[in-house]
Design a protein around this motif. Structure first.
Motif, mmCIF file in Angstrom:
data_model
loop_
_atom_site.group_PDB
_atom_site.id
_atom_site.type_symbol
_atom_site.label_atom_id
_atom_site.label_comp_id
_atom_site.label_asym_id
_atom_site.label_seq_id
_atom_site.Cartn_x
_atom_site.Cartn_y
_atom_site.Cartn_z
ATOM 1 N N LEU A 265 0.326 -1.349 -9.477
ATOM 2 C CA LEU A 265 -0.875 -0.503 -9.418
ATOM 3 C C LEU A 265 -0.422 0.934 -9.199
ATOM 4 C CD1 LEU A 265 -3.956 -0.107 -9.294
ATOM 5 C CD2 LEU A 265 -3.800 -0.512 -6.818
ATOM 6 N N LEU A 266 -0.711 1.793 -10.183
ATOM 7 C CA LEU A 266 -0.221 3.172 -10.186
ATOM 8 C C LEU A 266 -1.384 4.154 -10.307
ATOM 9 C CD1 LEU A 266 2.373 2.376 -12.952
ATOM 10 C CD2 LEU A 266 3.011 2.818 -10.593
ATOM 11 N N PRO A 267 -1.303 5.302 -9.644
ATOM 12 C CA PRO A 267 -2.305 6.340 -9.901
ATOM 13 C C PRO A 267 -2.239 6.770 -11.367
ATOM 14 C CG PRO A 267 -1.011 6.852 -7.935
ATOM 15 C CD PRO A 267 -0.326 5.709 -8.618
ATOM 16 N N PRO A 268 -3.354 7.136 -11.975
ATOM 17 C CA PRO A 268 -3.338 7.562 -13.379
ATOM 18 C C PRO A 268 -2.329 8.685 -13.620
ATOM 19 C CG PRO A 268 -5.590 7.292 -12.624
ATOM 20 C CD PRO A 268 -4.717 7.148 -11.410
ATOM 21 N N GLY A 269 -1.526 8.522 -14.665
ATOM 22 C CA GLY A 269 -0.538 9.535 -15.009
ATOM 23 C C GLY A 269 0.795 9.382 -14.310
ATOM 24 N N PHE A 270 0.885 8.472 -13.358
ATOM 25 C CA PHE A 270 2.133 8.245 -12.628
ATOM 26 C C PHE A 270 2.812 7.010 -13.209
ATOM 27 C CE2 PHE A 270 4.434 6.326 -8.963
ATOM 28 C CZ PHE A 270 5.305 7.372 -8.685
ATOM 29 N N VAL A 280 3.931 -5.194 -15.569
ATOM 30 C CA VAL A 280 2.652 -4.749 -16.128
ATOM 31 C C VAL A 280 2.148 -3.581 -15.292
ATOM 32 C CG1 VAL A 280 0.267 -5.401 -16.632
ATOM 33 C CG2 VAL A 280 2.120 -7.067 -16.941
ATOM 34 N N ARG A 281 1.819 -2.477 -15.939
ATOM 35 C CA ARG A 281 1.338 -1.283 -15.244
ATOM 36 C C ARG A 281 -0.169 -1.157 -15.410
ATOM 37 N NH1 ARG A 281 6.386 -0.473 -17.160
ATOM 38 N NH2 ARG A 281 7.843 0.863 -15.994
ATOM 39 N N THR A 282 -0.850 -0.914 -14.303
ATOM 40 C CA THR A 282 -2.300 -0.751 -14.342
ATOM 41 C C THR A 282 -2.720 0.341 -13.368
ATOM 42 O OG1 THR A 282 -4.443 -1.865 -14.050
ATOM 43 C CG2 THR A 282 -2.664 -2.542 -12.590
ATOM 44 N N SER A 283 -3.861 0.959 -13.657
ATOM 45 C CA SER A 283 -4.484 1.910 -12.731
ATOM 46 C C SER A 283 -5.862 1.417 -12.302
ATOM 47 C CB SER A 283 -4.604 3.297 -13.387
ATOM 48 O OG SER A 283 -3.331 3.849 -13.622
ATOM 49 N N ASP A 284 -6.127 0.148 -12.565
ATOM 50 C CA ASP A 284 -7.428 -0.446 -12.266
ATOM 51 C C ASP A 284 -7.375 -1.116 -10.891
ATOM 52 O OD1 ASP A 284 -9.839 -1.801 -12.211
ATOM 53 O OD2 ASP A 284 -9.778 -2.293 -14.346
ATOM 54 N N ALA A 285 -7.731 -0.356 -9.867
ATOM 55 C CA ALA A 285 -7.632 -0.864 -8.496
ATOM 56 C C ALA A 285 -8.599 -2.012 -8.238
ATOM 57 C CB ALA A 285 -7.887 0.265 -7.505
#
Length: 296
Positions: A265-270, A280-285
């Motif tokens: 779980l990553l902040p958008p743009g990070f 798997v990378r997501t920004s959907d908390a």
């Protein structure tokens, strides 16, 4: 000329004396105040970094958290650790989770082990502390506690919590426990022997801790054992709430065979760092912290 040198010498000695006095005051008289100031300043910098990350954003990245059980392994672990002496069938999920975390904290201190365990599961890690080294790091704490909780039917994940700075090699790993009575997650930390709650005493999840840190809302540190400076602990958390990773499928022996994918779980743009290609990378908390779904 001699008088000038004398004046300069006196001024220099006075300056040295003043600096020495300031040092002694900071070291012995105002030591706690100085530490509190530096801790508060450091924490504020970390909070500002979290705020600058901006809000999470929904996405359509495909993944699904699953929570695997194995009745034979669960029975083996319960019998090996005699967990019937630690948990109470009539107690709440949270009370039993705390009892198991206290058991781990009481028996295994924190340390950065010199010899890495060959078998990273509950029984293997316990035997490691009895035959190789008596203590180990937060990740191994969380793996051990994960399997103890799982053997009692308590759904949980062990989550790696990381900073924004790729040069900062320090992260923290804790357990996230699902409390069906409250329909929420709660963080528990057997390594640092603590959990974090609202001022009203409700145990907080990692998501709630991050939200409250960003909003500047109060939190209380509760100890499983002993005492810990709450501000230092919360400052440490402000650093390690920037992004998170955990296994998509939890279960026994997760870090024996290392099968499956990790979800970040990553902040958008990070973009994160030191991630495996399969991560798997997501920004959907909302989906990352969603309630556990029944097994299909």
């Amino acid at each position: 000329m001699k008088k000038l040198f004398k004046i300069a010498g006196i001024a220099l000695l006075s300056l040295i004396g003043l600096l020495l006095a300031i040092f002694l005051l900071a070291r012995f008289v105002f030591r706690e105040q100085a530490i509190d100031y530096l801790t508060g300043f450091e924490k504020q910098q970390r909070v500002e970094l979290l705020r600058a990350a901006g809000p999470y954003a929904a996405d359509t990245v495909q993944y699904r958290f699953t929570y695997k059980q194995d009745t034979a392994r669960a029975r083996e672990i319960r019998e090996y650790f005699r967990l019937d002496t630690l948990v109470n069938p009539a107690a709440t999920t949270w009370d039993n989770a705390r009892a198991l975390a206290q058991f781990v904290a009481r028996n295994i201190p924190h340390a950065n082990q010199k010899v890495h365990p060959e078998t990273r599961n509950a029984i293997g890690l316990w035997e490691y502390t009895r035959t190789v080294e008596p203590a180990f790091n937060c990740r191994l704490h969380s793996i051990l506690l994960h399997e103890l909780l799982l053997s009692q039917g308590i759904v949980n994940r062990f989550v790696t919590c990381l900073p924004a700075d790729s040069l900062d090699r320090d992260c923290h790993v804790v357990n996230l426990v699902w409390l069906p009575e409250c329909e929420k997650w709660a963080m528990i930390d057997s390594d640092m022997q603590s959990y974090v709650a609202s001022p009203e005493g409700e145990a907080l999840s990692l998501e709630e801790m991050r939200q409250r840190t960003v909003a500047g809302e109060p939190m209380a540190v509760h100890r499983l054992l002993g005492t810990r400076d709450p501000e230092n602990y919360l400052s440490y958390w402000a650093k390690n709430l920037y992004w998170f990773t955990c296994w998509e499928q939890t279960g026994y022996d997760k870090e024996v065979g290392y099968e499956g994918r990790a979800i970040a779980l990553l902040p958008p743009g990070f973009e994160g760092f030191s991630l495996d290609e399969s991560t798997v990378r997501t920004s959907d908390a909302d989906r990352f912290w969603a309630a556990p779904q029944p097994a299909e």
